[in-house]
Design an enzyme around this catalytic site. Structure first.
Site, PDB file in Angstrom:
ATOM      1  N   PHE A   1       4.401  -2.531   2.436  1.00  0.00           N
ATOM      2  CA  PHE A   1       3.563  -2.243   1.277  1.00  0.00           C
ATOM      3  C   PHE A   1       3.766  -0.779   0.921  1.00  0.00           C
ATOM      4  O   PHE A   1       3.455   0.102   1.729  1.00  0.00           O
ATOM      5  CB  PHE A   1       2.107  -2.521   1.678  1.00  0.00           C
ATOM      6  CG  PHE A   1       1.078  -2.320   0.603  1.00  0.00           C
ATOM      7  CD1 PHE A   1       0.356  -1.141   0.534  1.00  0.00           C
ATOM      8  CD2 PHE A   1       0.791  -3.329  -0.302  1.00  0.00           C
ATOM      9  CE1 PHE A   1      -0.630  -0.963  -0.433  1.00  0.00           C
ATOM     10  CE2 PHE A   1      -0.189  -3.165  -1.271  1.00  0.00           C
ATOM     11  CZ  PHE A   1      -0.904  -1.989  -1.340  1.00  0.00           C
TER      12      PHE A   1
ATOM     13  N   GLY B   1      -2.404  10.075  -1.989  1.00  0.00           N
ATOM     14  CA  GLY B   1      -2.902   9.285  -0.862  1.00  0.00           C
ATOM     15  C   GLY B   1      -4.117   8.517  -1.331  1.00  0.00           C
ATOM     16  O   GLY B   1      -4.020   7.446  -1.918  1.00  0.00           O
TER      17      GLY B   1
ATOM     18  N   GLU C   1      -5.611   2.326   4.835  1.00  0.00           N
ATOM     19  CA  GLU C   1      -6.223   1.206   4.122  1.00  0.00           C
ATOM     20  C   GLU C   1      -7.480   1.627   3.375  1.00  0.00           C
ATOM     21  O   GLU C   1      -8.416   0.851   3.216  1.00  0.00           O
ATOM     22  CB  GLU C   1      -6.599   0.101   5.114  1.00  0.00           C
ATOM     23  CG  GLU C   1      -5.532  -0.941   5.274  1.00  0.00           C
ATOM     24  CD  GLU C   1      -6.026  -2.306   4.829  1.00  0.00           C
ATOM     25  OE1 GLU C   1      -5.345  -3.288   5.162  1.00  0.00           O
ATOM     26  OE2 GLU C   1      -7.066  -2.397   4.170  1.00  0.00           O
TER      27      GLU C   1
ATOM     28  N   ASP D   1     -14.082   7.723   4.148  1.00  0.00           N
ATOM     29  CA  ASP D   1     -14.837   8.558   3.216  1.00  0.00           C
ATOM     30  C   ASP D   1     -14.786   7.983   1.806  1.00  0.00           C
ATOM     31  O   ASP D   1     -15.799   7.857   1.119  1.00  0.00           O
ATOM     32  CB  ASP D   1     -14.271   9.978   3.223  1.00  0.00           C
ATOM     33  CG  ASP D   1     -14.059  10.469   4.639  1.00  0.00           C
ATOM     34  OD1 ASP D   1     -12.914  10.402   5.142  1.00  0.00           O
ATOM     35  OD2 ASP D   1     -15.066  10.865   5.256  1.00  0.00           O
TER      36      ASP D   1
END
Lengths: 255, 683
Positions: B213, B221, B461, B465
């Protein structure tokens, strides 16, 4: 030679890794809710049958088990390993507890004749009762040659060549077919049933019959008196010299 | 490492892309920023909110807005008890599925016990070749691929059980398998055309080809919407040219099939304006131009291959677009959302294994003349560990069951399960090392390896946070709608008297702590809800009065279900208060959002264990009484945490000071480039 058909008998036993506990009423061991699986020696027998099929020496492998409904799980494991179809000889749970090698051998003998198989494979013994009798008794009923404690099985010139592990070493026999073979530890290492094969096994045929259909009487002449834990091991005694050792042994009447 | 620049507008992005129906203008009262002012978006949360963006017409959007969500999490933000998905604890497998699953558990467990060597994989920094081959033969690479295409065809609940086994034994292998099927080719399963599925799935299911993936880039990010990899359509329209580089791709060095996300120019048919939107592609290594870097050296999950993947002028046929052109973001978020429950499942298995080791040590280690499990400190540790495991496991199986039941609104619950599971696993493993003392720190027992493996679960994943922000904001969204509805009612009080009275009444009662008459009695097993009066609020009042008059309050301990309802009402009150205060500005109040998220997580956790323990009690499971204890204990502490959190949020001036200080301290540190003070010596 590819006309050979094999019948493999498998037994559902308490899993080898489980810690066995004796029932408080001492009539047997606790089986409720305890993990069960196929007897390890039966697994080796199934593996051998499937390998023979892969080598094209055997055309069809039938897996059979005697016992209550849960035996079907064990048969399905055999199907997932590569057996072609299964036969479940259904015995109600209460009666199944009294099933011994003699009764099972009668069933297997009748089945072997009915299915007209050339080879009957079993594990050498079950890890719950350690009888080591069923294979030998079936051979007796059928009057077939037997190769027990097999560590190698090959087909040579229309005969079965069986290498046996015996106390003195290895013994090689040639058996005329049809024959009975019981599997020992070093015969092979069983394959892991793969997930797709387990799914495919669901589609394989599973026949359910009763011992009565085969005309077999399951009454046992053996009854279990009591089942107990082995006595707790007591500590040993250390001695200083061999003279002391001999004296002690004399003391407790061992020599 | 790229610092995520979460500027004040991150919250904006979170809601802007939620589409017009989410925050009605009456409530917003401010124009939304146009594309020019679109600095730093927070991808994960944003994109999941972006559901409605790809819906073409307003009527469909409205329909979606009107369909009442059955999600418990959504309800709890509004102070409602929506119990369909949580009570009773769902059991979705039919007899056949259960039987098959039981047959699968044996071989897979055996494989991991006897063939897989986690320590070896860790020191090799790769999965052993024989193990990998064995896993392929076992069928472990295509667990959820339909059997017609060569897979095992498991549903989500069955997959959860399988993943539990993997998690218990080797998380490095778990990530190799998960990166391949949970996200690597999940897009093909969810969005692929028939042709794409038939072309790719069989080889992926057998493990002949591995998948990866590819979303993350050096500068993108958490802020996934800002990716720069580009896919330019050819003039003839037959292919796209892909250019860009992705980092930290699991299976990057092993995969032959990549799900790649890239920006594609989209021309608006009406206006002719060209916008850059993300599109998902299925890219084969043999298209040419695909290279990967060496395996990254990591703290944990070393057996899993992590590498940079570079796309240099790769020609991707147009048939390989996954989903629709321009809807790549939705694809990415759906894939991640869909696979999230797997993490909680794996970690529940990990914790089960770790707890067994901790218990084994505590039961056998003698110090001060006793087995150490007789000491209170150890007892508390073990108890806390198992409660965390029980909650995680209960969440994993509930979310997967909800998904199997056809629920489409599980995103908040899935996010909660990921946050909870990853933090629980870290705490449990850490405490296991503590219980084992020096031995825990040594390499041989393998606990330190598990701790290293677990650390990344709080990061990838969707970082915990970001997911917390998502939980809070997504939860607030529906409530915001409701309040805005109220707002317009206030403009026409006579016409909306009923609505106002009802709402005002509810708000008044809640603010007075009298509750809105919610109750779980009849839904939860009687042993978990103290019989009769104490479940209702009148009971509470009576007990309070009694204690005021000095009458013995007969050890009034609120039942767990009562505490859950009370906590929910408290929570909802605070949510409402904060929304009324900040309105749309709440998107920037990250200090508040974090605490709201923590409250939501604790609440969902309480409900999940109430549900599971209830079922065990009703069905007379042999472990029911033990589960009741776990449930009671968990609820007592969770309710207390929620009370404290919410009370803190409500005591405004102090809160504001706290948040201001956090901000100032942080700013000072940034200016100084580190700790501002020197040590007490001054040099």
């Amino acid at each position: 030679m590819a006309e050979l058909r094999a019948l493999v008998a498998v037994k559902r036993v308490i899993d080898y890794a489980v810690k066995i506990r004796v029932k408080p009423d001492r009539t047997g061991v606790v089986t409720d809710g305890v993990k069960h699986s196929m007897n390890p020696f039966c697994e080796i027998a199934v593996e051998e049958a499937v390998r023979l099929k892969e080598k094209k020496l055997v055309k069809e492998v039938i897996a059979v088990s005697c016992g209550p409904a849960q035996c079907q799980e064990t048969i399905r494991t055999a199907l997932a390993m590569g057996a072609d179809r299964g036969i479940h000889v259904e015995v109600p749970a209460a009666e199944a507890e009294r099933l011994g090698p003699l009764q099972v051998a009668r069933v297997l003998a009748k089945l072997a004749e009915k299915e007209k198989v050339d080879l009957l494979l079993l594990g050498k013994q079950a890890i719950d009762d350690d009888c080591n009798q069923t294979g030998q008794m079936v051979a007796g009923f059928l009057d077939w040659p037997q190769g027990t404690f097999a560590s190698q099985v090959t087909v040579e010139g229309g005969k079965l060549k069986v290498e046996r592990e015996i106390d003195g070493g290895l013994e090689t026999l040639h058996l005329k077919l049809p024959a009975v073979v019981t599997a020992d530890l070093r015969l092979n290492e069983p394959r892991y049933a793969t997930l797709p094969n387990i799914m495919k096994a669901k589609k394989k045929k599973m026949e359910v019959i009763k011992a009565g259909d085969l005309g077999v009487d399951l009454t046992s002449k053996i009854s279990v008196v009591s089942v107990e834990d082995p006595p707790q091991r007591t500590a040993g005694v250390k001695v200083e010299t061999t003279e002391d050792l001999v004296a002690k042994l004399r003391e407790i009447g061992r020599i | 490492m790229q610092a995520t620049r979460i500027a004040p507008s991150v919250g904006w992005q979170l809601l802007r892309l939620g589409g017009g129906s989410s925050w009605p203008s009456a409530f917003l009262r401010q124009p939304r920023p146009g594309p020019a002012r679109r600095p730093y978006a927070s991808g994960a949360a944003q994109a999941v909110l972006e559901k409605s963006e790809s819906l073409p017409d307003a009527s469909t959007r409205d329909k979606q807005a009107k369909a009442e969500s059955k999600s418990f999490a959504v309800g709890m933000f509004k102070g409602q008890l929506i119990t369909e998905q949580v009570f009773p604890y769902p059991a979705v497998l039919n007899e056949e599925q259960t039987q098959i699953l039981k047959e699968l558990v044996g071989p897979v467990s055996r494989f991991f016990k006897e063939v897989n060597d986690a320590a070896k994989n860790d020191s090799l920094e790769a999965v052993e070749e024989t193990t990998l081959q064995g896993l392929k033969e076992l069928g472990a690479f295509g667990l959820q691929v339909p059997s017609e295409l060569g897979g095992v065809g498991l549903c989500n609940t069955q997959y959860t059980r399988m993943v539990e086994i993997v998690g218990m034994h080797d998380l490095g292998v778990g990530i190799t398998l998960g990166a391949h099927q949970s996200i690597g080719f999940k897009g093909i399963l969810l969005f692929g055309t028939k042709a794409q599925k038939e072309k790719y799935l069989p080889k992926l299911a057998s493990g002949e080809t591995l998948a990866a993936f590819c979303l993350t880039e050096p500068s993108s990010g958490s802020d996934a919407a800002s990716i720069r990899t580009s896919a330019v359509p050819s003039p003839c329209g037959k292919y796209y040219t892909l250019n860009g580089s992705k980092i930290w791709i699991s299976n990057g060095g092993l995969a032959d099939i990549f799900t790649v996300f890239a920006k594609t120019p989209i021309t608006d048919p009406a206006t002719g304006a060209v916008k850059e939107k993300i599109t998902a592609f299925v890219v084969e290594r043999n298209f040419g131009g695909v290279t990967n870097g060496p395996p990254e050296k990591k703290m944990g999950i070393k057996a899993s291959n992590t590498a940079e993947v570079i796309f240099d002028g790769v020609r991707v046929p147009s048939e390989n677009v996954l989903g629709e052109v321009g809807s790549g973001f939705k694809v990415a978020m759906h894939i991640l959302n869909n696979g999230r429950f797997g993490m909680a499942a794996a970690l529940a298995g990990t914790m089960r294994g770790i707890i067994a080791k901790a218990v084994d040590h505590a039961a056998n280690r003698t110090q001060f003349g006793e087995k150490i499990h007789n000491f209170g400190l150890i007892q508390e540790k073990l108890a806390r560990m198992v409660m965390l495991q029980y909650v995680t496991e209960s969440m994993a199986y509930m979310v997967s069951a909800n998904m199997d039941q056809g629920s489409t609104d599980f995103q908040i619950e899935a996010a909660i399960s990921k946050i909870f599971g990853s933090e629980a696993a870290w705490n449990v493993t850490d405490e296991c090392i503590q219980i084992m003392g020096g031995m825990g720190f040594m390499k041989e027992p393998g606990i330190e390896r598990v701790l290293r493996d677990i650390r990344v679960f709080r990061i990838f994943e969707g970082t915990n946070d970001i997911l917390r922000l998502f939980v809070a904001l997504q939860g607030c969204m529906d409530k915001g709608k409701e309040l805005s509805g109220l707002g317009s009612a206030l403009k026409n009080p006579f016409g909306n008297a009923g609505l106002l009275l009802g709402e005002a009444g509810k708000q008044l009662r809640r603010r007075a702590g009298l509750g809105s008459g919610l109750s779980l009695s009849g839904i939860v097993h009687p042993e978990l809800s103290r019989s009769g009066e104490l479940v209702s609020n009148q009971g509470l009042e009576r007990a309070c009065i009694k204690s005021c008059w000095g009458w013995p309050s007969e050890s009034y301990v609120p039942s767990p279900s009562f505490q859950a309802v009370q906590a929910l009402e408290q929570f909802a009150t605070v949510v409402e208060a904060k929304l009324i205060k900040h309105k749309k500005g709440i998107v920037n109040e990250q200090f508040v959002l974090q605490r709201l998220a923590d409250g939501a997580i604790d609440l969902y956790a309480m409900v999940v264990v109430l549900s599971r323990a209830s079922r065990s009690l009703s069905e007379g499971h042999p472990t029911a009484q033990h589960e009741k204890m776990l449930c009671d204990t968990w609820c007592i502490e969770a309710a207390a945490r929620i009370r404290e959190n919410m009370a803190a949020l409500q005591s405004d001036p102090q809160q504001q000071e706290l948040f201001r200080n956090f901000k100032s301290i942080s700013q000072a540190l940034v200016e100084r480039g580190g700790v501002v003070t020197s040590n007490p010596l001054g040099f």
